[in-house]
Design a protein around this motif. Structure first.
Motif, mmCIF file in Angstrom:
data_model
loop_
_atom_site.group_PDB
_atom_site.id
_atom_site.type_symbol
_atom_site.label_atom_id
_atom_site.label_comp_id
_atom_site.label_asym_id
_atom_site.label_seq_id
_atom_site.Cartn_x
_atom_site.Cartn_y
_atom_site.Cartn_z
ATOM 1 N N VAL A 171 1.057 -0.467 0.602
ATOM 2 C CA VAL A 171 0.760 -0.231 -0.812
ATOM 3 C C VAL A 171 1.612 0.939 -1.297
ATOM 4 O O VAL A 171 2.067 1.764 -0.502
ATOM 5 N N VAL A 172 1.826 0.978 -2.610
ATOM 6 C CA VAL A 172 2.774 1.941 -3.189
ATOM 7 C C VAL A 172 2.104 2.744 -4.293
ATOM 8 O O VAL A 172 1.479 2.175 -5.197
ATOM 9 N N PHE A 173 2.246 4.073 -4.216
ATOM 10 C CA PHE A 173 1.843 4.987 -5.285
ATOM 11 C C PHE A 173 3.120 5.588 -5.856
ATOM 12 O O PHE A 173 3.912 6.194 -5.128
ATOM 13 N N ASP A 174 3.334 5.412 -7.153
ATOM 14 C CA ASP A 174 4.543 5.930 -7.789
ATOM 15 C C ASP A 174 4.275 6.107 -9.274
ATOM 16 O O ASP A 174 3.432 5.409 -9.849
ATOM 17 N N LYS A 175 4.979 7.034 -9.896
ATOM 18 C CA LYS A 175 4.855 7.280 -11.332
ATOM 19 C C LYS A 175 3.410 7.572 -11.727
ATOM 20 O O LYS A 175 2.937 7.194 -12.799
ATOM 21 N N GLY A 176 2.674 8.221 -10.828
ATOM 22 C CA GLY A 176 1.317 8.647 -11.134
ATOM 23 C C GLY A 176 0.265 7.572 -11.044
ATOM 24 O O GLY A 176 -0.858 7.767 -11.505
ATOM 25 N N ALA A 177 0.589 6.396 -10.438
ATOM 26 C CA ALA A 177 -0.393 5.299 -10.372
ATOM 27 C C ALA A 177 -0.042 4.363 -9.218
ATOM 28 O O ALA A 177 1.089 4.359 -8.713
ATOM 29 N N MET A 178 -1.031 3.573 -8.800
ATOM 30 C CA MET A 178 -0.778 2.544 -7.805
ATOM 31 C C MET A 178 0.060 1.439 -8.455
ATOM 32 O O MET A 178 -0.243 0.989 -9.558
ATOM 33 N N GLN A 179 1.113 1.013 -7.766
ATOM 34 C CA GLN A 179 2.037 0.004 -8.291
ATOM 35 C C GLN A 179 1.745 -1.340 -7.614
ATOM 36 O O GLN A 179 2.385 -1.730 -6.642
ATOM 37 N N ASN A 180 0.760 -2.063 -8.158
ATOM 38 C CA ASN A 180 0.276 -3.287 -7.521
ATOM 39 C C ASN A 180 1.374 -4.317 -7.290
ATOM 40 O O ASN A 180 1.371 -5.023 -6.276
ATOM 41 N N SER A 181 2.307 -4.423 -8.233
ATOM 42 C CA SER A 181 3.338 -5.451 -8.115
ATOM 43 C C SER A 181 4.293 -5.188 -6.951
ATOM 44 O O SER A 181 5.036 -6.084 -6.542
ATOM 45 N N GLU A 182 4.274 -3.966 -6.397
ATOM 46 C CA GLU A 182 5.168 -3.625 -5.293
ATOM 47 C C GLU A 182 4.471 -3.673 -3.937
ATOM 48 O O GLU A 182 5.080 -3.369 -2.909
ATOM 49 N N TYR A 183 3.184 -4.050 -3.909
ATOM 50 C CA TYR A 183 2.470 -4.186 -2.641
ATOM 51 C C TYR A 183 3.099 -5.318 -1.821
ATOM 52 O O TYR A 183 3.587 -6.305 -2.359
#
Length: 602
Positions: free
Chosen positions: A409-421
């Motif tokens: 899972v990915v956290f970026d730009k201050g939020a979880m980035q669901n589309s990049e999981y």
């Protein structure tokens, strides 16, 4: 030194015709796509001395080439512009997520039509109602239709092989057409009433039900009269709760656009069949500091090209509507109006949509600020450095080695980035070897990153202790990314939250944070999300494997008999719930084999 771009030779030869233009930078990258009623006039306007927008000035400063395509009409230019935006995703265009999977209610074209939830490509012969803002609105509407009109929702394979009514009949949610408890004519009439209801013709349905109730009462069929009475009462409750009174058409969309601290939000309120179905908020990319008119225009162009267009759109931002109305009218095959000056109750609905958009922006801003504060606290507590923004986290899930799945899972730009999981199905290892599973997942992901595919993380969390962290260190050295920060997260005593320990490759002892430390809360959120994503994938893979193998493992059940069983009972659950006598009625299944199947499955 590169000479500044001279647009004059290009502008000189541009025609005064409608079309699409593409701005390119020094890397031959398309940075902006636009449409124009007059190409020469529109493109020339970018090179005036006094451009009002700093964003536009920044874009123009990067232009080294301009390409144009002439079209027959401005409407045709709009369609081409939308396709090019989706293809190039230019950094200076306002971009909305391309979501073609909005949910619908469908009524199938079967002899006894089925009421169903639908996403994706629409099939010929079925009738579709929507789109709805979310799946909850669809499922609530289906439950309502079941309660009032009692239409079937079961799959055709189940429907065709029923020998007795299911639970839906027992709880008065279906009239059991599968076993002939209702005639085709009566069922078709219920389907007709449900269709009229979804089209907003509730009063017509009420009139027909009232007439049938009176006739049933006159013939002393009081139980039937009571059924019609109950349906009318349910419909009245729906009308009282959801009916929109001030719209000349039954289908309309109310679209508001607001800004807050430079961020834009579009709120879409859907009214279908005269009922308020709910709303959905959209947050565009590349809209920071731009004009609301540009954002609204971009939303209408990008959203409705791939959606069913209602006859009326109420828009809260003044924009040119002639070309849009022309395109949408042609697309819908009927007149489509865009109202940019709502009055009366329509203005009240617009105000509600604007309030929804403002609240969504405030909540998003507050959440982002909170996450940024958590990230800052985590950096300071673990001495990670100010450059850590993008965090990836890995977890492994299996049941005693079965159906092992790794998650990232990915956290970026201050939020979880669901589309990049991403999930990784792990095979070819000793069952239950978490170290080998972690090595496989990390190698597969970071080999690609090292080759220039995908984004490079600033920090990688590994759900595990020293062992898993050691594997991660080896993998990163092997793929040439040894400079990426790695941290192992081990659960504390009794696996209780708040007792986590962080292991670092270059530190002898683990680091712990207080239970109420906001940096720890961010770490827990990321770790728990990785665990959720891994276990969801594992359960799906395990269920699929078990469903596939449970019949295959029974001696005497080959492909032909397995197919006959699954078709007869509508799936593995139906086979499991069948009795020995029911199993023996399937072609090719003897009484002895039926008993064997029953024993194996139970």
């Amino acid at each position: 030194m590169t000479e500044p771009f001279n647009p004059k030779p290009i502008l000189k030869n541009l025609p005064n015709l409608p079309g699409v233009y593409r701005m390119k930078n020094a890397s031959d990258e398309v940075i902006y796509v636009g449409k124009a009623k007059d190409l020469k006039k529109r493109v020339s306007s970018y090179f005036n001395k006094n451009l009002p927008s700093p964003r536009t000035r920044m874009m123009v400063a990067q232009i080294v080439d301009i390409e144009t395509t002439v079209t027959h009409t401005e409407a045709e230019a709009l369609l081409l512009e939308n396709n090019l935006i989706k293809s190039f995703m230019p950094r200076y265009n306002v971009l909305f997520r391309d979501d073609k999977t909005y949910p619908y209610i469908s009524l199938t074209g079967d002899e006894y039509p089925r009421l169903a939830f639908h996403r994706g490509t629409q099939r010929k012969g079925n009738t579709y109602f929507g789109p709805f803002p979310n799946s909850i609105a669809v499922r609530e509407s289906i439950q309502l239709l079941q309660k009032v009109f009692m239409l079937r929702t079961c799959e055709n394979t189940v429907f065709a092989n029923r020998t007795r009514p299911c639970l839906q009949f027992q709880i008065e949610r279906c009239t059991a057409p599968c076993v002939g408890f209702i005639s085709e004519e009566d069922y078709r009439r219920d389907v007709s009433h449900a269709t009229m209801f979804l089209q907003g013709k509730e009063q017509q349905v009420m009139d027909e039900l009232g007439e049938k109730m009176m006739k049933a009462a006159e013939t002393e069929a009081y139980e039937l009269a009571a059924v019609y009475r109950d349906r009318m009462q349910s419909l009245r409750q729906v009308q009282a709760k959801q009916f929109v009174s001030d719209f000349a058409v039954n289908d309309a969309d109310v679209i508001a656009c607001v800004s807050h601290e430079g961020q834009h939000c579009v709120n879409l309120v859907m009214i279908r069949g005269g009922r308020h179905l709910g709303d959905k908020s959209f947050f565009p990319k590349n809209a920071d500091g731009g004009e609301l008119e540009d954002t609204m225009r971009a939303f209408l162009e990008q959203y409705y090209v791939s959606q069913k267009v209602p006859p009326l759109m109420i828009v809260g931002v003044p924009i040119e509507t002639e070309a849009l109305e022309e395109v949408f009218t042609e697309q819908a095959g009927r007149k489509v109006r865009i109202n940019t000056n709502p009055v009366g109750d329509k203005r009240v609905w617009m105000k509600m949509a604007e309030t929804n958009a403002e609240l969504a922006l405030q909540q998003r801003s507050a959440q982002h600020s909170n996450q940024q504060a958590r990230l800052l606290a985590l950096r300071e507590a673990l001495d990670l450095g100010d450059s850590v923004e993008r965090i990836e986290c890995f977890d492994i899930s299996h049941t005693m080695g079965e159906a092992t799945v790794a998650s990232c899972v990915v956290f970026d730009k201050g939020a979880m980035q669901n589309s990049e999981y991403r999930r990784y199905n792990i095979t070819g290892i000793t069952p239950g070897d978490d170290y080998a599973a972690m090595r496989d997942a990390l190698t597969r992901r970071y080999k690609k990153v090292a080759a220039g595919e995908g984004k490079r993380p600033d920090l990688v969390f590994i759900d595990g202790g020293k062992g898993q962290l050691g594997v991660a260190v080896e993998v990163m050295q092997e793929v040439g990314l040894a400079d990426i920060l790695l941290v192992g997260i081990a659960k504390g005593e009794e696996r209780r939250p708040g007792l986590e320990q962080m292991f670092f490759p270059d530190r002898d002892s683990p680091v712990g944070l207080k239970k109420d430390h906001i940096g720890l809360h961010l770490l827990q959120q990321i770790r728990d999300e990785a665990h959720r994503f891994a276990i969801t994938g594992h359960r799906a893979r395990r269920a699929k494997a078990r469903m596939h193998s449970s019949l295959e493992d029974i001696d005497g059940i080959g492909a032909k008999r397995r197919k006959a069983l699954l078709v007869r009972f509508g799936g593995l659950d139906g086979v499991k719930n069948a009795s020995v006598d029911e199993l023996s009625q399937v072609e090719g299944i003897s009484q002895m084999l039926a008993e064997k199947i029953y024993q194996e499955l139970h």
